[in-house]
Write a protein that holds these residues in place. Structure first.
Motif, PDB file in Angstrom:
ATOM      1  N   UNK A 182       0.839  -1.209   0.000  1.00 32.72           N
ATOM      2  CA  UNK A 182       0.000   0.000   0.000  1.00 32.72           C
ATOM      3  C   UNK A 182       0.870   1.254   0.000  1.00 32.72           C
ATOM      4  N   UNK A 183       0.612   2.206  -0.882  1.00 27.33           N
ATOM      5  CA  UNK A 183       1.386   3.456  -0.866  1.00 27.33           C
ATOM      6  C   UNK A 183       1.227   4.175   0.467  1.00 27.33           C
ATOM      7  N   UNK A 184       2.280   4.850   0.895  1.00 29.73           N
ATOM      8  CA  UNK A 184       2.221   5.567   2.173  1.00 29.73           C
ATOM      9  C   UNK A 184       1.278   6.766   2.081  1.00 29.73           C
ATOM     10  N   UNK A 185       1.263   7.422   0.928  1.00 34.68           N
ATOM     11  CA  UNK A 185       0.386   8.580   0.729  1.00 34.68           C
ATOM     12  C   UNK A 185      -0.403   8.346  -0.564  1.00 34.68           C
ATOM     13  N   UNK A 186      -1.466   7.545  -0.510  1.00 35.55           N
ATOM     14  CA  UNK A 186      -2.148   7.142  -1.735  1.00 35.55           C
ATOM     15  C   UNK A 186      -3.018   8.252  -2.325  1.00 35.55           C
ATOM     16  N   UNK A 187      -3.207   8.178  -3.619  1.00 33.14           N
ATOM     17  CA  UNK A 187      -4.205   9.011  -4.274  1.00 33.14           C
ATOM     18  C   UNK A 187      -5.568   8.333  -4.123  1.00 33.14           C
ATOM     19  N   UNK A 188      -6.665   9.052  -4.342  1.00 35.80           N
ATOM     20  CA  UNK A 188      -7.983   8.394  -4.301  1.00 35.80           C
ATOM     21  C   UNK A 188      -8.080   7.206  -5.265  1.00 35.80           C
ATOM     22  N   UNK A 189      -7.452   7.311  -6.428  1.00 35.33           N
ATOM     23  CA  UNK A 189      -7.494   6.198  -7.393  1.00 35.33           C
ATOM     24  C   UNK A 189      -6.758   4.977  -6.854  1.00 35.33           C
ATOM     25  N   UNK A 190      -5.655   5.196  -6.141  1.00 37.80           N
ATOM     26  CA  UNK A 190      -4.911   4.069  -5.577  1.00 37.80           C
ATOM     27  C   UNK A 190      -5.698   3.412  -4.440  1.00 37.80           C
ATOM     28  N   UNK A 193      -8.257   1.261  -6.172  1.00 33.51           N
ATOM     29  CA  UNK A 193      -7.648   0.082  -6.789  1.00 33.51           C
ATOM     30  C   UNK A 193      -7.301  -0.962  -5.733  1.00 33.51           C
ATOM     31  N   UNK A 194      -6.753  -0.533  -4.603  1.00 35.35           N
ATOM     32  CA  UNK A 194      -6.407  -1.498  -3.556  1.00 35.35           C
ATOM     33  C   UNK A 194      -7.671  -2.135  -2.984  1.00 35.35           C
ATOM     34  N   UNK A 195      -8.713  -1.345  -2.813  1.00 33.77           N
ATOM     35  CA  UNK A 195      -9.975  -1.891  -2.319  1.00 33.77           C
ATOM     36  C   UNK A 195     -10.546  -2.916  -3.307  1.00 33.77           C
ATOM     37  N   UNK A 196     -10.426  -2.636  -4.587  1.00 36.34           N
ATOM     38  CA  UNK A 196     -10.916  -3.595  -5.590  1.00 36.34           C
ATOM     39  C   UNK A 196     -10.094  -4.884  -5.566  1.00 36.34           C
ATOM     40  N   UNK A 197      -8.789  -4.773  -5.347  1.00 32.91           N
ATOM     41  CA  UNK A 197      -7.952  -5.976  -5.235  1.00 32.91           C
ATOM     42  C   UNK A 197      -8.415  -6.848  -4.073  1.00 32.91           C
ATOM     43  N   UNK A 198      -8.629  -6.221  -2.922  1.00 34.11           N
ATOM     44  CA  UNK A 198      -9.049  -6.991  -1.743  1.00 34.11           C
ATOM     45  C   UNK A 198     -10.418  -7.614  -1.962  1.00 34.11           C
ATOM     46  N   UNK A 199     -11.319  -6.892  -2.619  1.00 31.79           N
ATOM     47  CA  UNK A 199     -12.633  -7.455  -2.903  1.00 31.79           C
ATOM     48  C   UNK A 199     -12.523  -8.620  -3.879  1.00 31.79           C
ATOM     49  N   UNK A 200     -11.620  -8.503  -4.849  1.00 29.81           N
ATOM     50  CA  UNK A 200     -11.458  -9.548  -5.857  1.00 29.81           C
ATOM     51  C   UNK A 200     -10.957 -10.846  -5.231  1.00 29.81           C
ATOM     52  N   UNK A 201      -9.971 -10.761  -4.355  1.00 32.58           N
ATOM     53  CA  UNK A 201      -9.377 -11.991  -3.814  1.00 32.58           C
ATOM     54  C   UNK A 201     -10.212 -12.607  -2.705  1.00 32.58           C
ATOM     55  N   UNK A 202     -11.160 -11.870  -2.159  1.00 27.46           N
ATOM     56  CA  UNK A 202     -12.012 -12.430  -1.110  1.00 27.46           C
ATOM     57  C   UNK A 202     -13.380 -12.850  -1.636  1.00 27.46           C
ATOM     58  N   UNK A 203     -13.602 -12.669  -2.929  1.00 29.71           N
ATOM     59  CA  UNK A 203     -14.883 -13.067  -3.526  1.00 29.71           C
ATOM     60  C   UNK A 203     -14.948 -14.586  -3.616  1.00 29.71           C
ATOM     61  N   UNK A 292      -8.156  -8.517 -14.425  1.00 26.92           N
ATOM     62  CA  UNK A 292      -8.630  -7.453 -13.552  1.00 26.92           C
ATOM     63  C   UNK A 292      -7.695  -7.208 -12.383  1.00 26.92           C
ATOM     64  N   UNK A 293      -7.092  -8.271 -11.880  1.00 29.36           N
ATOM     65  CA  UNK A 293      -6.159  -8.129 -10.753  1.00 29.36           C
ATOM     66  C   UNK A 293      -4.967  -7.285 -11.175  1.00 29.36           C
ATOM     67  N   UNK A 294      -4.356  -7.638 -12.302  1.00 30.47           N
ATOM     68  CA  UNK A 294      -3.132  -6.959 -12.709  1.00 30.47           C
ATOM     69  C   UNK A 294      -3.390  -5.509 -13.124  1.00 30.47           C
ATOM     70  N   UNK A 295      -4.580  -5.228 -13.629  1.00 30.63           N
ATOM     71  CA  UNK A 295      -4.916  -3.841 -13.949  1.00 30.63           C
ATOM     72  C   UNK A 295      -4.926  -2.981 -12.688  1.00 30.63           C
ATOM     73  N   UNK A 296      -5.474  -3.526 -11.607  1.00 29.92           N
ATOM     74  CA  UNK A 296      -5.515  -2.769 -10.358  1.00 29.92           C
ATOM     75  C   UNK A 296      -4.125  -2.656  -9.731  1.00 29.92           C
ATOM     76  N   UNK A 297      -3.315  -3.705  -9.862  1.00 28.19           N
ATOM     77  CA  UNK A 297      -1.940  -3.645  -9.350  1.00 28.19           C
ATOM     78  C   UNK A 297      -1.186  -2.496 -10.018  1.00 28.19           C
ATOM     79  N   UNK A 298      -1.378  -2.335 -11.310  1.00 27.96           N
ATOM     80  CA  UNK A 298      -0.691  -1.256 -12.023  1.00 27.96           C
ATOM     81  C   UNK A 298      -1.092   0.105 -11.465  1.00 27.96           C
ATOM     82  N   UNK A 299      -2.365   0.278 -11.117  1.00 28.09           N
ATOM     83  CA  UNK A 299      -2.816   1.552 -10.551  1.00 28.09           C
ATOM     84  C   UNK A 299      -2.196   1.778  -9.177  1.00 28.09           C
ATOM     85  N   UNK A 300      -2.198   0.738  -8.331  1.00 27.17           N
ATOM     86  CA  UNK A 300      -1.657   0.873  -6.981  1.00 27.17           C
ATOM     87  C   UNK A 300      -0.184   1.244  -7.024  1.00 27.17           C
ATOM     88  N   UNK A 301       0.552   0.696  -7.982  1.00 24.28           N
ATOM     89  CA  UNK A 301       2.003   0.911  -8.026  1.00 24.28           C
ATOM     90  C   UNK A 301       2.405   2.150  -8.808  1.00 24.28           C
TER      91      UNK A 301
END
Length: 329
Positions: A182-190, A193-203, A292-301
């Protein structure tokens, strides 16, 4: 008759003090510029022991209590809790270990709090800036995150997805690439994206006769040696593809594709031939997709305003596209 000179009165008296150079609790509080309630609190905690008590049972403090009280208040003003303050003041004179450890621990605590606040701020900005039709769903997503969020759900997902006999070193290398911090100072988009990753892997995964496999075919046949070979070779192929992807090149034949195919051929005990490439392209095309996972990873990073770096998933898709006919022919 001349008057006799007045006797020298001596220095002006200081603050009123009790007998034997000991101070009352009020005198100590006055000299320290604090309240009697504060002095009593630290005394009751054992941080500021009195020298003795008067005949009436009142506390009496030696002058060195003032330095002790100043130190306690300085440490407390920096946010150190009472147990840490106790360790510092009880340390041997001249030693600095307890103070250094206490400061380091407090810095870690503050860093975590500040990171949590930055995540909360960005999450609130995301909700505030969302279109009305998206607001409720985005609030649900980001509201499910801890602040700052944990990577544990992502790591659990990948540990279950990877080949069961994969060597620990190879597994750790893949997790470093697949689990974004997780970025230390995330943007709203990050944050989103991280929330979508967590939702994806817990679905929940689909079940029943019509459910598709959730792992690539290569995993089902891979032992410890094969899985280590597979992921080391794929990592090399992805690294070779990354410069071409950064340059905006379309999927193409070359060293990256050759390495990609050679890796699968070695794991499957086959030779790199045109027939094998056609069969491999068909197999990989029907393997489970995690786009979908890798698309969100790109946003987070990717920092806000920065350029996205190719992820392993993006590189895999680029190489798979390069493998398709007519390049595979």
């Amino acid at each position: 008759m001349p008057l006799s000179p007045e006797p020298d009165p001596g220095p002006a008296p200081g603050p009123t003090s009790s007998h034997d150079d000991l101070w009352t609790i009020g005198e100590l509080a006055e000299r320290a510029g604090t309240t009697v309630k504060t002095v009593r609190f630290y005394s009751d905690k054992g941080l500021l022991p009195q020298r003795t008590r008067s005949a009436g049972g009142h506390r009496r403090y030696a002058p060195d209590a003032l330095d002790r009280l100043d130190l306690i208040r300085s440490l407390r003003n920096l946010g150190l809790p009472v147990p840490q303050v106790r360790r510092v003041i009880e340390e041997q004179p001249g030693a600095q270990g307890a103070l250094k450890d206490a400061v380091a621990e407090q810095l870690r605590t503050l860093g975590s709090r500040m990171s949590a606040l930055r995540w909360q701020e960005s999450a609130l900005r995301l909700v505030e800036e969302s279109a009305p039709a998206e607001r409720a769903e985005r609030l649900r997503l980001v509201g499910a995150l801890d602040t700052p969020p944990s990577t544990a759900p992502l790591a659990r997902f990948w540990r279950a997805w990877l080949p069961p006999r994969m060597p620990p070193k190879a597994r750790a290398a893949f997790l470093d690439a697949a689990v974004p911090q997780p970025p230390d100072a995330p943007s709203p988009a990050q944050v989103l994206a991280f929330a979508r990753l967590c939702a994806l892997v817990t679905r929940p995964c689909p079940t029943g006769p019509a459910a598709r496999p959730t792992q690539p075919a290569a995993h089902r046949a891979a032992g410890a040696r094969e899985s280590a070979l597979l992921y080391a070779g794929l990592a090399e192929a992805y690294d070779l593809a990354a410069p071409r992807m950064r340059a905006g090149a379309d999927p193409e034949a070359g060293d990256a594709l050759d390495c990609f195919v050679a890796t699968y051929a070695a794991v499957m005990g086959a030779r790199d031939t045109a027939v094998f490439r056609r069969a491999l392209a068909g197999q990989l095309a029907v393997d489970p997709r995690l786009d979908g996972y890798w698309e969100q990873v790109a946003v987070v990073r990717t920092p806000e305003g920065g350029r996205a770096e190719p992820t392993p998933g993006m590189a895999h898709d680029w190489l798979l596209a390069a493998l398709q006919p007519p390049l595979a022919a």
